[in-house]
Design an enzyme around this catalytic site. Structure first.
Site, PDB file in Angstrom:
ATOM      1  N   GLN C 634       0.833  -1.206   0.000  1.00  0.00           N
ATOM      2  CA  GLN C 634       0.000   0.000   0.000  1.00  0.00           C
ATOM      3  C   GLN C 634       0.872   1.261   0.000  1.00  0.00           C
ATOM      4  OE1 GLN C 634      -3.602   0.663   0.125  1.00  0.00           O
ATOM      5  NE2 GLN C 634      -3.257  -1.269  -0.915  1.00  0.00           N
ATOM      6  N   GLU C 701      -3.841   5.694   2.688  1.00  0.00           N
ATOM      7  CA  GLU C 701      -3.585   7.060   2.205  1.00  0.00           C
ATOM      8  C   GLU C 701      -2.171   7.550   2.506  1.00  0.00           C
ATOM      9  OE1 GLU C 701      -6.961   7.901   1.164  1.00  0.00           O
ATOM     10  OE2 GLU C 701      -7.466   6.098   2.292  1.00  0.00           O
TER      11      GLU C 701
END
Lengths: 185, 328, 734
Positions: C634, C701
């Site tokens: 990620q 994020e």
């Protein structure tokens, strides 16, 4: 042409025969059906993905006569007699192809949508035999976008799987290099 | 795509006789199908030429190469004779598109690639190239990727090929066959400037088929370089590209070729720029002077004037690399 | 619970990996339904006005075309704004597809052509003749700055005295940054396959980050409560694009209802540019700092774009009030309404933009004050969130700085710009800080241990590539001491336990906590079951007295006393627990955030201006990392996004036409493999027992935040040029 062939827009479907993942398939296709739509919509082989439909992402990469191509930018009808390998045809039964196994091991994907195209492209690249360094792998894999951004893991997976993949090529490799060989002086 | 009929001839004369005004020949299909899906091109018939005997790469009696129109971009780039004698061509081809596209795209088709102008591709907008007479929104619109040389009021599009830039520099000859028979077209006469008729990219006539591209014996193998400047490291069209080729006699230039891509409606060459290099010693001064000549008359639009300076720098870099004889 | 064999914290392979590498994972457009029809959307070519007429005669004459659906013949849909709201709606009135003749933006869906064959539908769509009454439109943010209005966002009030602090500061900075529109562009285009069931109910495979969000939306829009089920077992990337129902979904449903047949609608890549996007922004940062660079005053104003029908807001400026110690802060956020679709949350919404500006400005301050950029961050370090005046529940950012700098070799950096080169290449090193909220939403999950010994855990969440399947499997396996192979996690089905949208890096925190709690309840039920008989060796034991390990329940005080869970189930039958978990009360006293330090090396061709990011180190503090393999991936993905944002991504709009023009992957550039060099991710230890039971903060994020600034700062270091307008393309460096 068969009298009972389907028609659309006044055009009659054309019969073709392809060797698909080792099986001979006799099919009828409209002239405008791309190889990608044939796979996904007509044959329910949805492992090959449609990401852009314009040859700009590589998600639809398959091996046509052993060479990697974008299946979205070619018509099925043009490939009568061809040999086609899709992601569904790479594994040997339940045993993953070395490239597939390496992709799992190195987490070389996230959403998985570009993955079949990446794997087919990587196998095609190994077969071409032109990528010797990491930089060359990066360049030669640049036709496969990964929006999740798993590129470093894709690179690691391919690097690891290259030797094993080379061993699996055999006949495929011969085919892929035929074009080069037959025109040698 | 619109419905169309499909024919798959096996002889060249058969293919040509099948051709109607709204037919298109298809080989690799990598650009034609792209355009058909965008409704930019709507042929009533596709003539599949992939079964025609236009394969193969042969040495010519003159010591050059005759490249069949159907030879794929990757087979051409990786052909031993091309790698050895025409590295400029190999580099240019490998700088274009992706491996998958190069495996499909044909030599002939590469010459017939159409522009990447946004307005040409978006059929909701006006475009003189797509629909003659409708106007050119690129002139006052998004024109960062557009022409700085040879553009007209009607069209500021650029030719997107890399391969053609090298072929132009190498003085290739295009062999065509059509209803009126066979003819040869010098590479620099093959593509057109837009002028009043931007809908015509090249000088082929209806039904004419590219059968081969011939390279002359000299490939400038010792001193050539293809430099492509683009917005990402790979898989992007050129903002500016340069095919540079030199012959050096000691440090003195005895022959030179420079062609630019991404800047005009066709690969851009000027004999005066090349002549200006001959007899000069290879170095920045001569390269800059040649760039001045090659870029004479260049003019940009709101978003692309940077290309003039970029082209100048790229020309100097490419000539420098060519002089060094480094394979980039 | 976290014993030697626990999979928690282990870099295990994705449980759905084999399905993805063999092509068996099925996405929204890939489900086979008998008698399926294909819909192709036709979009407006004008940006504002009315549709006078749609002549569909030529399209309808194409054999195989069964329907041309427009606002004039669509089935009835709700007429109240409320019906169109969804869990990620912006303030205002949501867009209503095919509602009436109004055209609100270029690319608006205005018709759906349905045919027996995909290519025919597309072709017939090209035959529609649409007559418009066009009206003047505005799509240029900069041209409409005079019309901006205050964003309906809760911006922290000014603190301290910005005016006088700024006036007395040793160093003052006032700079403007700008960023373009970007589109999410997941590799899988948005698609819906609507299966029209014999009883008129709909079973829909949709590309979404919230199956229940889409279900409620359709129920309200079509008045079909209880008749719709949404499925999304695999989602081919989304990055926010699946947070709201996109128009292909209601269009496909309209066609299915009208025809009483199953319909599939897949958007073309070009159409992926016809709904939400990251908005263009203009940001202004003012800094007043003391002699050593200590912040004395900070102002941050952001102007973003929105549509004519909704006010889209995101957290752009808040970061500037919380990332550093600063007594005087003024934040401001404005919007400009344009004739474009409403923006949509896109990976690290707000933060990707606001932190870009802030962290570039900090680098400019470091240069001005002659301080090392990293030292400047340490000088202004804070353990409290100044916006909320609360301590952070945990903040190992200092460790990120230290370990990231060490791994990168930051101490070898020469401070002067243009001081490092290799041939034609100028080399630059830059860094930036990243920050994101550690959110938690209410979520539910169900856990069921069956007689086959398998644990089935489920929740209506999504896995958009984030690793939800794997991580939830790990959490459940750890909680019940089972090998992962005996756990099945189900998601992406609106009939499962209620889950929030999959977004905001909150899924592990929210759904993970629910899974954990459900398994804990199941543990209690298992213990209770063994205590049914009075002679049970577990009599009197409480849950904390037993452990679950290798498929057994074990008495901690006497480890020889153990029982196989399957034996318990054999007596009781399947045991099940369904729970809902809300964020813990103790979160209220704290600020909760993830942090990162990003270090970047670039090489810039001095003459040509081309930039390569050769090396990135991202050091992240995100609490407990459940799976370092998927979490690391990620972060890598976030870094790649940051590189794209810094150097490539821009949706270019022709303001005369009011239309995005580079609507494809050839001209909307995202990074390719060759653009990406070495990316080194490290997770620093961070203990946090406030954020949630797992101590895990989420990583979707944080990977992107700060990256664009670090790249821009590295480019400054390489070239001496400050480029404040993204993307930093080569023409800006020549």
């Amino acid at each position: 042409m068969n009298q009972n062939s389907p028609t659309a827009g006044g055009i009659i479907a054309c019969p073709i025969t392809i060797e698909l993942n080792g099986q001979t398939r006799q099919l009828e296709v409209f002239p405008w059906t791309t190889l990608l739509d044939l796979l996904r919509e007509q044959l329910a082989l949805t492992g090959t993905k449609k990401g852009c439909d314009h040859g700009q992402c590589g998600a639809c990469t398959v091996l046509l006569n052993g060479r990697r191509i974008n299946s979205c930018l070619t018509l099925a009808v043009m490939h009568d007699g061809a040999e086609l390998t899709t992601i569904e045809g790479l594994a040997d039964g339940d045993s993953l192809h070395p490239m597939q196994a390496a992709f799992v091991k190195h987490d070389a994907f996230q959403c998985g949508y570009c993955t079949p195209g990446q794997i087919c492209s990587a196998v095609g690249m190994v077969s071409e035999g032109r990528a010797q360094s990491l930089g060359e792998i990066r360049e030669q894999m640049s036709g496969n976008l990964c929006r999740c951004g798993a590129y470093p893991n894709i690179l690691a997976a391919i690097e690891e799987a290259m030797p094993e993949t080379r061993k699996t090529l055999g006949a495929v490799q011969t085919d892929a290099q035929k074009g080069v060989r037959e025109v040698q002086p | 795509m619109n419905p169309f009929s499909y024919a798959r001839p096996t002889r060249i004369d058969e293919a040509i006789s099948l051709f109607q005004p709204d037919s298109r020949y298809i080989a690799g299909g990598t650009n034609l199908l792209d355009l058909m899906k965008e409704n930019v091109v709507r042929p009533a018939q596709l003539i599949d030429i992939t079964r025609l005997p236009l394969q193969g790469i042969e040495e010519t009696a003159e010591g050059g190469l005759r490249i069949g129109a159907l030879v794929s971009n990757s087979d051409l780039a990786w052909h031993p004779l091309v790698e050895r004698h025409y590295p400029l061509l190999a580099q240019a081809i490998l700088a274009g598109a992706s491996a998958q596209l190069r495996n499909m795209a044909s030599t002939g088709g590469n010459l017939l690639q159409r522009t990447r102008c946004y307005y040409f591709y978006d059929s909701t907008t006006a475009c003189n190239k797509r629909e003659p007479g409708t106007g050119c929104p690129a002139r006052s619109g998004l024109n960062r990727i557009h022409a700085i040389l040879g553009h007209s009021d009607a069209c500021i599009a650029v030719h997107p090929s890399d391969m053609c830039v090298a072929m132009a520099a190498l003085d290739a000859v295009v062999h065509v066959q059509g209803p009126q028979g066979e003819r040869q077209i010098a590479f620099n006469d093959f593509h057109r400037l837009p002028g009043e008729k931007p809908e015509r990219d090249n000088n082929l006539t209806d039904g004419e088929l590219i059968t081969a591209v011939e390279l002359p014996a000299s490939g400038f193998a010792e001193h050539s370089a293809y430099l492509k400047v683009r917005d990402r490291a790979s898989y992007a069209f050129a903002l500016v590209s340069v095919a540079a080729a030199l012959k050096l006699d000691g440090g003195t230039i005895s022959a030179a070729r420079i062609a630019l891509g991404g800047v005009a409606h066709k690969p851009w060459r000027r004999a005066e720029a090349e002549a200006a290099l001959v007899g000069q010693s290879a170095g920045d001064a001569a390269f800059n002077a040649a760039a001045d000549v090659l870029l004479q008359g260049a003019s940009g639009f709101e978003h692309n004037t940077f290309k003039i300076d970029l082209a100048r720098r790229a020309i100097v870099r490419a000539l420098t690399d060519a002089a060094k004889g480094v394979a980039p | 619970m976290n014993s030697m064999t626990s999979p928690l914290g282990k870099p295990v392979d994705r449980v759905d990996g084999p399905l993805k590498v063999t092509g068996q994972a099925q996405y929204a457009a890939e489900f086979q339904v008998p008698g399926l029809l294909y819909g192709s959307v036709v979009n407006s070519s004008i940006a504002r006005g009315r549709i006078l007429q749609i002549d569909s005669s030529a399209a309808e004459a194409v054999p195989g075309v069964v329907l041309v659906l427009t606002h004039a013949n669509r089935p009835p849909i709700a007429s109240y704004d409320k019906a169109y709201e969804d869990e990620d709606s912006a303030d205002g009135a949501s867009f209503r597809p095919l509602f009436n003749d109004r055209v609100l933006y270029s690319g608006q869906p205005i018709a759906l052509v349905v045919a027996e064959n995909l290519e025919l539908a597309r072709y017939a769509g090209s035959l529609l003749k649409v007559e418009y009454a066009a009206e003047p439109h505005n799509t240029d943010l900069r041209a409409r700055l005079g019309k901006m209005h205050k964003a309906p966002a809760e911006i922290p009030p000014e603190r301290g005295d910005v005016g006088s602090a700024m006036a007395s500061a040793r160093y003052r900075l006032d700079v403007e940054y700008s960023s373009p529109v970007e589109h999410h562009n997941p590799m899988e285009p948005h698609a819906s396959t609507v299966h029209y069931l014999p009883d008129g109910q709909l079973e829909i495979h949709d590309k979404t980050q919230g199956v229940q969000n889409c279900m409620h939306y359709l129920e309200a829009v079509f008045g079909m409560e209880g008749q719709i089920r949404i499925l999304a077992p695999f989602v081919g990337g989304a990055f926010g694009s699946g947070l709201r129902p996109q128009y292909q979904l209601p269009l496909a449903v309209m066609a299915a209802l009208k025809l009483k047949q199953s319909v599939r609608v897949v958007l073309k890549r070009q159409q992926m540019f016809t709904f939400g996007y990251r908005p263009r922004t203009i940001q202004r940062i003012g800094i007043g700092a003391g002699p050593g660079g200590q912040l004395e005053a900070l102002t941050h104003q952001a102007i973003g774009q929105t549509s004519s029908f909704e006010d889209f807001t995101e957290h752009v400026v808040e970061w500037s009030g919380m990332l550093y110690q600063c007594p005087s802060v003024r934040l401001d956020y404005r919007l400009v309404s344009l004739d474009m679709y409403t923006p949509l949350d896109m990976r690290a919404p707000g933060a990707a933009l606001g932190v870009f500006a802030l962290e570039c400005a900090m680098d400019e301050l470091a240069s001005a004050a002659g301080v090392d950029p990293l030292a400047l961050r340490l000088t202004n370090y804070t353990d409290r969130n100044g916006n909320q005046d609360k301590p952070y529940s945990s903040k190992a950012l200092r460790e990120c700085y230290e370990q990231g700098a060490e791994r990168f070799g930051w101490s070898k950096r020469l401070p002067e710009p243009r001081s490092m080169r290799e041939g034609n290449q100028l080399i630059g090193w830059g860094m930036a800080t990243g920050v994101w909220e550690a959110l938690q939403m209410p979520a539910s999950a169900k856990a069921c241990l069956g007689p086959d010994g398998r644990l089935k855990v489920s929740s209506a969440t999504a896995d958009i590539g984030t690793g939800t399947y794997t991580v939830m499997t790990q959490i459940a396996a750890a909680a019940l001491g089972l090998p992962m192979e005996r756990v099945d996690f189900h998601l992406g089905d609106s009939s499962l336990s209620k889950a929030p949208l999959e977004g905001g890096s909150a899924t592990v925190s929210s759904v993970g906590s629910a899974v954990q709690k459900a398994c804990e309840e199941l543990r209690q039920k298992l213990l209770d079951a063994t205590q049914q008989s009075p002679e049970s060796p577990f009599t009197g034991a409480r849950l904390e007295d037993v452990s679950f390990n290798a498929g057994n329940m074990v008495l901690k005080s006497a480890p020889e006393t153990s029982v196989d869970l399957q034996q318990i189930i054999a007596m009781t039958g399947a045991l099940e627990a369904e729970v809902s978990v809300k964020p813990g009360e103790k979160r209220n006293e704290y600020a909760t955030s993830t942090h990162s330090a990003v270090f970047v090396e670039v090489r810039v061709d001095e003459a040509l201006g081309t930039v390569r990011v050769t090396r990135v180190v991202s050091a992240v503090a995100a609490g407990r990392i459940v799976n370092p393999k998927t979490a690391g991936n990620q972060i890598v993905g976030g870094v790649v996004w940051g590189i794209g944002m810094a150097l490539q991504e821009e949706s270019q709009i022709d303001h005369h036409l009011g239309r995005f023009m580079n609507h494809n992957f050839a001209e909307y550039h995202i990074p390719v493999n060759a653009d990406i060099g070495a990316i080194d991710v490290l997770f620093v230890d961070e203990q946090d027992d406030v954020v949630n039971e797992l101590g895990s903060k989420g990583v979707g994020e944080i990977g992107i935040v700060g990256v664009a600034a670090a790249v821009a700062n590295a480019i400054y270091h390489a070239t001496g040029k400050r480029v404040r307008d993204l993307p930093i393309t080569l023409d800006k460096l020549m």
